[in-house]
Design a protein around this motif. Structure first.
Motif, PDB file in Angstrom:
ATOM      1  N   UNK A  49     -18.202   3.125 -10.080  1.00  0.00           N
ATOM      2  CA  UNK A  49     -16.903   2.276 -10.209  1.00  0.00           C
ATOM      3  C   UNK A  49     -17.185   1.101  -9.246  1.00  0.00           C
ATOM      4  N   UNK A  50     -17.039  -0.107  -9.557  1.00  0.00           N
ATOM      5  CA  UNK A  50     -17.172  -1.154  -8.416  1.00  0.00           C
ATOM      6  C   UNK A  50     -15.635  -1.938  -8.644  1.00  0.00           C
ATOM      7  N   UNK A  51     -14.940  -1.784  -7.821  1.00  0.00           N
ATOM      8  CA  UNK A  51     -13.596  -2.528  -8.085  1.00  0.00           C
ATOM      9  C   UNK A  51     -13.230  -3.255  -6.744  1.00  0.00           C
ATOM     10  N   UNK A  52     -12.712  -4.330  -6.874  1.00  0.00           N
ATOM     11  CA  UNK A  52     -12.087  -5.072  -5.644  1.00  0.00           C
ATOM     12  C   UNK A  52     -10.884  -4.578  -5.232  1.00  0.00           C
ATOM     13  N   UNK A  53     -10.036  -3.509  -6.018  1.00  0.00           N
ATOM     14  CA  UNK A  53      -9.036  -2.797  -5.226  1.00  0.00           C
ATOM     15  C   UNK A  53      -9.455  -2.223  -3.859  1.00  0.00           C
ATOM     16  N   UNK A  54      -8.560  -1.953  -2.941  1.00  0.00           N
ATOM     17  CA  UNK A  54      -9.190  -1.245  -1.668  1.00  0.00           C
ATOM     18  C   UNK A  54      -9.557   0.153  -1.984  1.00  0.00           C
ATOM     19  N   UNK A  55     -10.745   0.574  -1.608  1.00  0.00           N
ATOM     20  CA  UNK A  55     -11.295   1.868  -1.942  1.00  0.00           C
ATOM     21  C   UNK A  55     -10.494   2.909  -1.495  1.00  0.00           C
ATOM     22  N   UNK A  56      -9.589   2.787  -0.495  1.00  0.00           N
ATOM     23  CA  UNK A  56      -8.563   3.850   0.029  1.00  0.00           C
ATOM     24  C   UNK A  56      -7.525   3.880  -1.107  1.00  0.00           C
ATOM     25  N   UNK A  57      -7.382   3.000  -2.064  1.00  0.00           N
ATOM     26  CA  UNK A  57      -6.425   3.066  -3.191  1.00  0.00           C
ATOM     27  C   UNK A  57      -7.158   3.587  -4.527  1.00  0.00           C
ATOM     28  N   UNK A  58      -8.436   3.021  -4.557  1.00  0.00           N
ATOM     29  CA  UNK A  58      -8.923   3.300  -5.884  1.00  0.00           C
ATOM     30  C   UNK A  58      -9.318   4.690  -5.734  1.00  0.00           C
ATOM     31  N   UNK A  59      -9.914   5.190  -4.884  1.00  0.00           N
ATOM     32  CA  UNK A  59     -10.302   7.032  -4.775  1.00  0.00           C
ATOM     33  C   UNK A  59      -9.159   7.685  -4.967  1.00  0.00           C
ATOM     34  N   UNK A  60      -8.152   7.805  -4.640  1.00  0.00           N
ATOM     35  CA  UNK A  60      -6.714   8.521  -5.089  1.00  0.00           C
ATOM     36  C   UNK A  60      -6.474   8.412  -6.187  1.00  0.00           C
ATOM     37  N   UNK A  61      -6.514   6.985  -6.880  1.00  0.00           N
ATOM     38  CA  UNK A  61      -6.056   6.905  -8.316  1.00  0.00           C
ATOM     39  C   UNK A  61      -6.918   7.522  -9.258  1.00  0.00           C
ATOM     40  N   UNK A  62      -8.349   7.308  -8.914  1.00  0.00           N
ATOM     41  CA  UNK A  62      -9.406   7.871  -9.958  1.00  0.00           C
ATOM     42  C   UNK A  62      -9.255   9.579  -9.963  1.00  0.00           C
ATOM     43  N   UNK A  63      -8.864  10.031  -8.248  1.00  0.00           N
ATOM     44  CA  UNK A  63      -8.769  11.462  -8.515  1.00  0.00           C
ATOM     45  C   UNK A  63      -7.586  12.058  -9.113  1.00  0.00           C
ATOM     46  N   UNK A  64      -6.503  11.293  -9.073  1.00  0.00           N
ATOM     47  CA  UNK A  64      -5.158  11.700  -9.720  1.00  0.00           C
ATOM     48  C   UNK A  64      -5.230  11.553 -11.205  1.00  0.00           C
ATOM     49  N   UNK A  65      -6.135  10.780 -11.822  1.00  0.00           N
ATOM     50  CA  UNK A  65      -6.433  10.803 -13.082  1.00  0.00           C
ATOM     51  C   UNK A  65      -7.562  11.647 -13.733  1.00  0.00           C
ATOM     52  N   UNK A  66      -7.961  12.424 -12.645  1.00  0.00           N
ATOM     53  CA  UNK A  66      -9.088  13.354 -12.879  1.00  0.00           C
ATOM     54  C   UNK A  66     -10.320  12.876 -13.536  1.00  0.00           C
ATOM     55  N   UNK A 125       0.674  -1.247   0.040  1.00  0.00           N
ATOM     56  CA  UNK A 125       0.144   0.127  -0.208  1.00  0.00           C
ATOM     57  C   UNK A 125       0.931   1.256  -0.152  1.00  0.00           C
ATOM     58  N   UNK A 126       1.893   1.351   0.885  1.00  0.00           N
ATOM     59  CA  UNK A 126       2.691   2.375   0.984  1.00  0.00           C
ATOM     60  C   UNK A 126       3.386   2.627  -0.579  1.00  0.00           C
ATOM     61  N   UNK A 127       3.987   1.641  -1.235  1.00  0.00           N
ATOM     62  CA  UNK A 127       4.651   2.001  -2.338  1.00  0.00           C
ATOM     63  C   UNK A 127       3.593   2.190  -3.363  1.00  0.00           C
ATOM     64  N   UNK A 128       2.403   1.808  -3.540  1.00  0.00           N
ATOM     65  CA  UNK A 128       1.609   1.804  -4.540  1.00  0.00           C
ATOM     66  C   UNK A 128       1.031   3.239  -4.473  1.00  0.00           C
ATOM     67  N   UNK A 129       0.844   3.766  -3.234  1.00  0.00           N
ATOM     68  CA  UNK A 129       0.168   4.964  -2.934  1.00  0.00           C
ATOM     69  C   UNK A 129       0.935   6.226  -3.185  1.00  0.00           C
ATOM     70  N   UNK A 130       2.465   5.753  -2.974  1.00  0.00           N
ATOM     71  CA  UNK A 130       3.321   6.965  -3.117  1.00  0.00           C
ATOM     72  C   UNK A 130       3.758   7.207  -4.535  1.00  0.00           C
ATOM     73  N   UNK A 131       3.701   6.036  -5.488  1.00  0.00           N
ATOM     74  CA  UNK A 131       3.953   6.094  -6.788  1.00  0.00           C
ATOM     75  C   UNK A 131       2.720   6.694  -7.560  1.00  0.00           C
ATOM     76  N   UNK A 132       1.527   6.877  -7.184  1.00  0.00           N
ATOM     77  CA  UNK A 132       0.302   7.244  -7.881  1.00  0.00           C
ATOM     78  C   UNK A 132       0.298   8.461  -8.615  1.00  0.00           C
ATOM     79  N   UNK A 133      -0.250   8.615  -9.749  1.00  0.00           N
ATOM     80  CA  UNK A 133      -0.869   7.524 -10.935  1.00  0.00           C
ATOM     81  C   UNK A 133       0.290   6.899 -11.412  1.00  0.00           C
ATOM     82  N   UNK A 134       1.614   7.105 -11.303  1.00  0.00           N
ATOM     83  CA  UNK A 134       2.603   6.071 -11.790  1.00  0.00           C
ATOM     84  C   UNK A 134       2.395   6.410 -13.352  1.00  0.00           C
TER      85      UNK A 134
END
Ligand SMILES: O=C(O)COP(=O)(O)O
Ligand SMILES: [Mg+2]
Length: 227
Positions: free
Chosen positions: A113-130, A80-89
């Motif tokens: 959006x209905x993903x099996x990714x953790x919501x706490x990772x999905x939301x910032x990724x979607x946000x960073x991609x606008x 989680x730490x690595x993935x969140x720090x690199x987002x959106x990579x």
């Protein structure tokens, strides 16, 4: 009499966004600490689908390495730490996505959006991609007590989005998405550009589209019209 809006529900990894390079990088960073050799993109199609915890456990199984239950939390945190720090990579929406979301929203459809990714990772990724503004609901694998392919994850997402399950459509890249739709009695569209480990035309989706340009208002209408 106005009929309810159609809710169009998207899977995230391998459907909205090509996240594979970042998932592989974070997974390899995670398993390296236990001395496991890196996995490849081809491996990912077998590993992804049930969230990060399962992905890590499957990587250990792939390498024939044992993993004690009490080792998982620290590894998950490392991921989680690595993935969140690199987002959106390197993660980017698939071609034609933004245009498709625009035309569906402009036509009055509800998008979610209905993903099996953790919501706490999905939301910032979607946000960073606008993309956040397009969706009236974003749910993850840990939002409810169950996750895809359980129908309740999908129907819960539709309800959160402000829609109704009898007027909804699921779009995804894997068996989890198509099964969740079938379990919920909702039509589905499969996309072949994601991370399925089996041929997409064997999943039993209502339709297969190879590009978001094919996600037309007519197709949505045809699949969601009641017989
Ligand atoms: O990250 C996963 O394991 C699955 O994510 P998805 O449901 O968006 O494909
Ligand atoms: Mg997916």
């Amino acid at each position: 009499m106005t009929s309810p809006a159609t809710t169009i529900v998207f899977d995230l990894d391998g459907t909205l966004v090509d996240t594979a390079p970042d998932l592989v990088a974070s997974l390899n960073h995670t398993i390296a600490i236990k001395g496991l050799p890196p996995v490849s993109y081809e491996d990912l199609t077998h590993l992804v689908g049930q969230g990060a915890r399962v992905m890590i456990a499957r990587a250990f199984a792939l390498r024939g390495a044992s993993l004690a239950e009490d080792e998982l939390p620290a590894l998950l945190e490392r991921f989680i730490d690595h993935y969140a720090a690199g987002m959106p990579g390197q993660s980017r929406p698939y071609p034609g996505l933004t245009e498709a979301l625009e035309r569906l929203r402009d036509a009055g459809h509800l998008l979610a959006v209905c993903t099996n990714k953790m919501e706490g990772l999905a939301r910032p990724l979607i946000e960073k991609l606008g993309l956040t503004g397009y969706f009236t609901a974003i749910t993850g694998g840990d939002t409810f007590a169950v996750r895809k392919p359980d129908a309740a994850h999908l129907t819960g997402t539709v309800e959160m989005a402000g829609g109704v399950a009898h007027k909804a459509l699921m779009i995804g890249d894997s068996i989890n998405d198509i099964l969740a739709a079938r379990n919920a009695g909702i039509p589905s569209i499969a996309v072949p550009f994601g991370y399925s480990d089996v041929a997409i035309d064997t999943l039993g989706a209502s339709e297969v589209i190879g590009h978001f340009d094919e996600l037309t208002l007519e197709l949505v209408e045809r699949l969601t019209a009641k017989a």
